[in-house]
Write a protein that holds these residues in place. Structure first.
Motif, mmCIF file in Angstrom:
data_model
loop_
_atom_site.group_PDB
_atom_site.id
_atom_site.type_symbol
_atom_site.label_atom_id
_atom_site.label_comp_id
_atom_site.label_asym_id
_atom_site.label_seq_id
_atom_site.Cartn_x
_atom_site.Cartn_y
_atom_site.Cartn_z
ATOM 1 N N ARG A 206 0.833 -1.217 0.000
ATOM 2 C CA ARG A 206 0.000 0.000 0.000
ATOM 3 C C ARG A 206 0.855 1.249 0.000
ATOM 4 O O ARG A 206 0.597 2.212 -0.719
ATOM 5 C CB ARG A 206 -0.891 0.010 1.234
ATOM 6 C CG ARG A 206 -2.149 -0.764 1.044
ATOM 7 C CD ARG A 206 -3.251 -0.118 1.791
ATOM 8 N NE ARG A 206 -3.331 1.317 1.453
ATOM 9 C CZ ARG A 206 -4.342 2.094 1.721
ATOM 10 N NH1 ARG A 206 -5.377 1.610 2.327
ATOM 11 N NH2 ARG A 206 -4.337 3.350 1.397
ATOM 12 N N GLN A 211 -2.818 -0.980 -5.259
ATOM 13 C CA GLN A 211 -4.247 -0.694 -5.055
ATOM 14 C C GLN A 211 -5.145 -1.905 -4.862
ATOM 15 O O GLN A 211 -6.329 -1.743 -4.570
ATOM 16 C CB GLN A 211 -4.796 0.071 -6.274
ATOM 17 C CG GLN A 211 -4.030 1.298 -6.695
ATOM 18 C CD GLN A 211 -3.119 1.041 -7.877
ATOM 19 O OE1 GLN A 211 -2.528 -0.024 -7.979
ATOM 20 N NE2 GLN A 211 -2.979 2.007 -8.779
ATOM 21 N N ALA A 212 -4.645 -3.126 -5.092
ATOM 22 C CA ALA A 212 -5.571 -4.268 -5.081
ATOM 23 C C ALA A 212 -4.865 -5.555 -4.650
ATOM 24 O O ALA A 212 -3.638 -5.625 -4.647
ATOM 25 C CB ALA A 212 -6.185 -4.453 -6.467
ATOM 26 N N ALA A 232 -8.465 -7.314 2.433
ATOM 27 C CA ALA A 232 -8.714 -6.294 1.399
ATOM 28 C C ALA A 232 -9.537 -5.161 1.997
ATOM 29 O O ALA A 232 -9.294 -3.981 1.734
ATOM 30 C CB ALA A 232 -9.428 -6.918 0.203
ATOM 31 N N LEU A 237 -8.236 -2.118 -0.127
ATOM 32 C CA LEU A 237 -7.745 -2.505 -1.444
ATOM 33 C C LEU A 237 -8.909 -3.031 -2.282
ATOM 34 O O LEU A 237 -9.844 -3.642 -1.744
ATOM 35 C CB LEU A 237 -6.684 -3.609 -1.320
ATOM 36 C CG LEU A 237 -5.371 -3.218 -0.643
ATOM 37 C CD1 LEU A 237 -4.494 -4.452 -0.463
ATOM 38 C CD2 LEU A 237 -4.621 -2.154 -1.448
#
Ligand code: AMP
Ligand code: MN
Ligand code: MN
Ligand code: MN
Length: 277
Positions: A206, A211-212, A232, A237
């Motif tokens: 992060r 982002q994911a 998540a 995320l």
């Protein structure tokens, strides 16, 4: 709509040509596919056209190191011509070449000579990877299966596991995000980290701008999926999903065949960033 955002063609260590991968995805009901070969775009870039009925999302699976471990980061929806992406791709090509020389030396020291020339033949015009060395060990009778080749000689912590040449986590994340894409932690449960270490990885990811994360990867238990969904959520995320298909049959998961994202997830395709070509 069915998104499969992680799979491999024969441009890396998958079995199928990119066009056959697309056709198989369509017949399995996939509507949006990302071909995420290891450290190369050449698979999906070689397609003359995308078969009708399928949206192809620019994809890659980059190798990197974090805290002494090899970590895979999927990139999606980036501009493949962006200079930072080009820099990343050429660095990875060089890293794979250098790594192959070291793997060859280490296997030779164990008495297995000729690995590199065999691996080059198996790889053809594609980049060399550990699966090519595994095949060399298998075909020369040094092991009984690909799995055993990884367990004894090539997997994590074994002589053929050469991590030093991979870039750092923040480098690969910056190549992807710098080119306008989304960086995704691949198969987080597969690293077999303690919960605390996995949280540290996600935190570092992060901070690097990632982002994911893959909440659903191949076949995994419900418990794992729900823990990934929790992570998540905790780290805000986007959630991704993919088969990590490498070829028909065991041990690989079939294209498009995996459980859906838990309801509380924010699916990555709702980020508005995934460019479809
Ligand atoms: P590389 O990218 O060259 O480091 O090769 C790693 C790839 O080897 C992974 O992406 C897997 O597809 C494959 N691999 C890892 N472990 C095994 C295993 N036990 N059996 C077969 N293939 C494996
Ligand atoms: Mn692979
Ligand atoms: Mn991987
Ligand atoms: Mn993969």
């Amino acid at each position: 709509m069915l998104y499969d955002l992680h799979c491999h063609s024969n441009a890396s260590d998958g079995k199928l040509a990119p066009v056959d991968l697309c056709l198989r995805a369509i017949s399995n009901g996939v509507t949006h596919l990302a071909i995420t070969d290891h450290d190369t775009l050449s698979g999906w870039q070689s397609l003359a056209e995308v078969p009708p009925g399928l949206s192809l999302i620019n994809g890659i699976e980059y190798s990197c190191v974090w805290s002494g471990m090899t970590i895979h980061i999927v990139g999606l929806g980036f501009d493949s011509l962006h200079p930072v992406m080009q820099t990343g791709l050429s660095r990875q090509l060089e890293a794979r070449e250098q790594r192959a020389l070291i793997i060859d030396e280490r296997l030779a020291r164990l008495g297995f000579k000729g690995g590199l020339s065999a691996a080059r033949i198996y790889a053809g015009e594609n980049q060399i990877g550990r699966p090519h060395f595994a095949r060399f060990l298998l075909e020369n009778g040094h092991v009984n299966s690909m799995n055993q080749a990884f367990d004894k000689y090539l997997g994590a912590g074994k002589p053929g596991d050469v991590k030093a040449l991979w870039p750092e986590l923040h480098d690969v994340v910056s190549w992807i995000t710098g080119a306008g894409g989304l960086a995704v932690i691949a198969h987080p449960a597969r690293y077999k980290m303690t919960n605390m270490k996995l949280r540290r990885l996600i935190q570092a990811f992060r901070e690097a701008g990632g982002q994911a994360m893959e909440v659903v990867s191949g076949s995994q238990s419900r418990d794992v999926t729900s823990y990934m969904a929790q992570l998540a959520h905790d780290y805000e995320l986007f959630a991704s999903q993919g088969s990590d298909f490498h070829g028909p049959g065991s041990p690989w998961q079939e294209l498009g065949r995996f459980e859906s994202l838990p309801k509380r997830c924010r699916p990555i395709w709702e980020s508005g960033v995934l460019a479809v070509s």
